[in-house]
Design an enzyme around this catalytic site. Sequence first.
Site, PDB file in Angstrom:
ATOM      1  N   LEU A   1      17.990  16.376  -7.541  1.00  0.00           N
ATOM      2  CA  LEU A   1      17.523  17.763  -7.391  1.00  0.00           C
ATOM      3  C   LEU A   1      17.010  17.981  -5.976  1.00  0.00           C
ATOM      4  O   LEU A   1      15.875  17.643  -5.654  1.00  0.00           O
ATOM      5  CB  LEU A   1      16.414  18.038  -8.411  1.00  0.00           C
ATOM      6  CG  LEU A   1      16.431  19.408  -9.075  1.00  0.00           C
ATOM      7  CD1 LEU A   1      17.813  19.802  -9.568  1.00  0.00           C
ATOM      8  CD2 LEU A   1      15.454  19.444 -10.214  1.00  0.00           C
ATOM      9  N   ASP A   2      17.876  18.515  -5.143  1.00  0.00           N
ATOM     10  CA  ASP A   2      17.517  18.764  -3.747  1.00  0.00           C
ATOM     11  C   ASP A   2      16.783  20.099  -3.651  1.00  0.00           C
ATOM     12  O   ASP A   2      17.147  21.060  -4.330  1.00  0.00           O
ATOM     13  CB  ASP A   2      18.803  18.803  -2.915  1.00  0.00           C
ATOM     14  CG  ASP A   2      18.516  19.126  -1.473  1.00  0.00           C
ATOM     15  OD1 ASP A   2      17.812  18.338  -0.836  1.00  0.00           O
ATOM     16  OD2 ASP A   2      18.984  20.172  -0.990  1.00  0.00           O
TER      17      ASP A   2
ATOM     18  N   GLU B   1      22.400  13.190   1.006  1.00  0.00           N
ATOM     19  CA  GLU B   1      22.496  14.603   1.379  1.00  0.00           C
ATOM     20  C   GLU B   1      23.568  14.841   2.448  1.00  0.00           C
ATOM     21  O   GLU B   1      24.467  15.656   2.272  1.00  0.00           O
ATOM     22  CB  GLU B   1      21.131  15.102   1.886  1.00  0.00           C
ATOM     23  CG  GLU B   1      20.056  15.078   0.804  1.00  0.00           C
ATOM     24  CD  GLU B   1      18.646  15.290   1.337  1.00  0.00           C
ATOM     25  OE1 GLU B   1      18.251  14.622   2.319  1.00  0.00           O
ATOM     26  OE2 GLU B   1      17.911  16.115   0.772  1.00  0.00           O
TER      27      GLU B   1
ATOM     28  N   GLU C   1      18.479   9.231  -4.902  1.00  0.00           N
ATOM     29  CA  GLU C   1      17.392   9.476  -3.952  1.00  0.00           C
ATOM     30  C   GLU C   1      16.039   9.188  -4.582  1.00  0.00           C
ATOM     31  O   GLU C   1      15.064   8.913  -3.892  1.00  0.00           O
ATOM     32  CB  GLU C   1      17.435  10.928  -3.459  1.00  0.00           C
ATOM     33  CG  GLU C   1      16.618  11.091  -2.216  1.00  0.00           C
ATOM     34  CD  GLU C   1      16.345  12.518  -1.862  1.00  0.00           C
ATOM     35  OE1 GLU C   1      15.730  13.241  -2.666  1.00  0.00           O
ATOM     36  OE2 GLU C   1      16.764  12.931  -0.776  1.00  0.00           O
ATOM     37  N   GLU C   2      15.969   9.241  -5.883  1.00  0.00           N
ATOM     38  CA  GLU C   2      14.694   9.028  -6.574  1.00  0.00           C
ATOM     39  C   GLU C   2      14.374   7.565  -6.859  1.00  0.00           C
ATOM     40  O   GLU C   2      13.338   7.276  -7.436  1.00  0.00           O
ATOM     41  CB  GLU C   2      14.670   9.826  -7.891  1.00  0.00           C
ATOM     42  CG  GLU C   2      14.723  11.330  -7.707  1.00  0.00           C
ATOM     43  CD  GLU C   2      13.533  11.889  -6.920  1.00  0.00           C
ATOM     44  OE1 GLU C   2      12.490  11.216  -6.847  1.00  0.00           O
ATOM     45  OE2 GLU C   2      13.675  12.991  -6.371  1.00  0.00           O
TER      46      GLU C   2
ATOM     47  N   ASP D   1      21.725  12.818  -5.185  1.00  0.00           N
ATOM     48  CA  ASP D   1      20.397  13.417  -5.047  1.00  0.00           C
ATOM     49  C   ASP D   1      20.263  14.336  -6.257  1.00  0.00           C
ATOM     50  O   ASP D   1      20.911  15.373  -6.324  1.00  0.00           O
ATOM     51  CB  ASP D   1      20.321  14.225  -3.728  1.00  0.00           C
ATOM     52  CG  ASP D   1      18.953  14.859  -3.544  1.00  0.00           C
ATOM     53  OD1 ASP D   1      18.125  14.784  -4.476  1.00  0.00           O
ATOM     54  OD2 ASP D   1      18.713  15.445  -2.476  1.00  0.00           O
TER      55      ASP D   1
ATOM     56  N   ASP E   1      12.836  16.724 -11.256  1.00  0.00           N
ATOM     57  CA  ASP E   1      13.597  15.749 -10.454  1.00  0.00           C
ATOM     58  C   ASP E   1      13.955  14.556 -11.316  1.00  0.00           C
ATOM     59  O   ASP E   1      15.082  14.061 -11.312  1.00  0.00           O
ATOM     60  CB  ASP E   1      12.770  15.170  -9.299  1.00  0.00           C
ATOM     61  CG  ASP E   1      12.347  16.181  -8.295  1.00  0.00           C
ATOM     62  OD1 ASP E   1      11.733  17.174  -8.701  1.00  0.00           O
ATOM     63  OD2 ASP E   1      12.614  15.970  -7.113  1.00  0.00           O
TER      64      ASP E   1
ATOM     65  N   ASP F   1       7.137  11.797  -1.105  1.00  0.00           N
ATOM     66  CA  ASP F   1       7.139  13.178  -1.569  1.00  0.00           C
ATOM     67  C   ASP F   1       6.612  13.197  -3.003  1.00  0.00           C
ATOM     68  O   ASP F   1       6.831  12.255  -3.754  1.00  0.00           O
ATOM     69  CB  ASP F   1       8.565  13.762  -1.610  1.00  0.00           C
ATOM     70  CG  ASP F   1       9.269  13.661  -0.262  1.00  0.00           C
ATOM     71  OD1 ASP F   1       8.567  13.712   0.751  1.00  0.00           O
ATOM     72  OD2 ASP F   1      10.504  13.535  -0.260  1.00  0.00           O
TER      73      ASP F   1
HETATM   74  P1  AFP Z   1      12.361  18.971  -1.139  1.00  0.00           P
HETATM   75  O1  AFP Z   1      13.377  18.415  -2.122  1.00  0.00           O
HETATM   76  O2  AFP Z   1      11.131  18.152  -1.013  1.00  0.00           O
HETATM   77  O3  AFP Z   1      12.066  20.412  -1.410  1.00  0.00           O
HETATM   78  O4  AFP Z   1      13.046  18.869   0.304  1.00  0.00           O
HETATM   79  C1  AFP Z   1      14.179  19.608   0.534  1.00  0.00           C
HETATM   80  C2  AFP Z   1      14.832  19.169   1.794  1.00  0.00           C
HETATM   81  O5  AFP Z   1      15.089  17.803   1.792  1.00  0.00           O
HETATM   82  C3  AFP Z   1      16.097  19.955   2.077  1.00  0.00           C
HETATM   83  O6  AFP Z   1      16.744  20.420   0.941  1.00  0.00           O
HETATM   84  C4  AFP Z   1      15.642  21.077   2.964  1.00  0.00           C
HETATM   85  O7  AFP Z   1      16.639  21.590   3.770  1.00  0.00           O
HETATM   86  C5  AFP Z   1      14.537  20.454   3.739  1.00  0.00           C
HETATM   87  O8  AFP Z   1      13.981  19.457   2.902  1.00  0.00           O
HETATM   88  C6  AFP Z   1      13.477  21.429   4.135  1.00  0.00           C
HETATM   89  O9  AFP Z   1      12.548  20.763   4.897  1.00  0.00           O
HETATM   90  P2  AFP Z   1      11.417  21.562   5.728  1.00  0.00           P
HETATM   91  O10 AFP Z   1      10.451  22.062   4.697  1.00  0.00           O
HETATM   92  O11 AFP Z   1      10.835  20.508   6.611  1.00  0.00           O
HETATM   93  O12 AFP Z   1      12.085  22.652   6.498  1.00  0.00           O
END
Ligand code: AFP
Length: 340
Positions: free
Chosen positions: A118-119, A281, A94-95, A116, A71, A65
Amino acid sequence: MPQLKFMTLARHIIEGEKLHPEATGELSKLLHDLSLAAKVISLEVNKAGLADILGFTGNSNIHGDQVKKLDMYAHDMIFRAIDHGGHLCVMASEEEEDIIHIPDKFKIGKYVLLFDPLDGSSNIDANISIGTIFSIYRRITSDGKPGTLEDCLQQGIKQVAAGYIVYGSSTILVYTAGHGVHGFTLDPSFGEFILSHENIRCPKKGTIYSINEGNYKYWHPGLKKYIKYLQEEDEATGRPYSTRYIGSMVADIHRNLLYGGIFMYPADSRHPEGKLRLMYECNPMAFIVEAAGGKAINGEKRILEIQPDSLHQKTPIFIGSEDDIKMVEDYMRKEEKVLN
Ligand code: AFP
């Protein structure tokens, strides 16, 4: 509305500690240090549109990613708030690909922290809610020495505390240390987390479902049928359900925890292990949701009972109100698992 006690997070943590006469105060200090990191991250998240913090670092994390500056800022902030406290023997983020050791100059403690930072960070540029998630275990290797991977790879059921912070219309920290799930809203004027959601209980059944429906084609046939069932009309069971999907797991689950409903990130034919990470998560969110009376499964078993074999492993997840989780489990059990 009932008048809530004026209770700061710091005081709440100490009151919780008093329920354990054998407690050394280390867990309380650890939670306190985490809340300090959360305040600093919250400040920075709120400035994100103004400062030169937006945009990419140009690096990728180990999952491929794109990593945004915020982050890494959140990761560093948590590390710096915690590394010297003497409460931890090891951390994992996670990083970072590998476990993170406590610098030699600091005391080694008995706890293990997984986080994690910054989710939902792909939402930052759009001002959409994001969050931090953390999970705390007691070490299983011998005291006094640096912690190991073994300390990190424990089943979710072994967590002693877990929490998350949502940076949204306000900043809220929700945690459990075994005595209910409690939410504290950050008062930015004097920088304290104040108890705003005492003893959160997840409604037994909801009327919200949260899933990335764009992946429909690739799902388990039982899941397809379940989603169609939710969309049918039936007043008695509150159908059709409403779809709510932010794309920021921590914010989606927080909403469903308060209002009732189900959040799903299933396996599909392109992602047989789903997308979300067990250790950073799914385990902490499952621990919190279960402590609030909800349920969390991977489709076949309880998330908290999965034996992890690697730090960054992924798992499908279905999490939320008890009745809704039982229903999706039934639908998936009835159909053969054919992902196409
Ligand atoms: P990011 O941190 O890359 O924005 O990902 C967020 C995540 O891990 C989680 O928080 C979301 O529920 C999920 O991804 C969303 O994933 P989709 O874009 O595949 O629906």
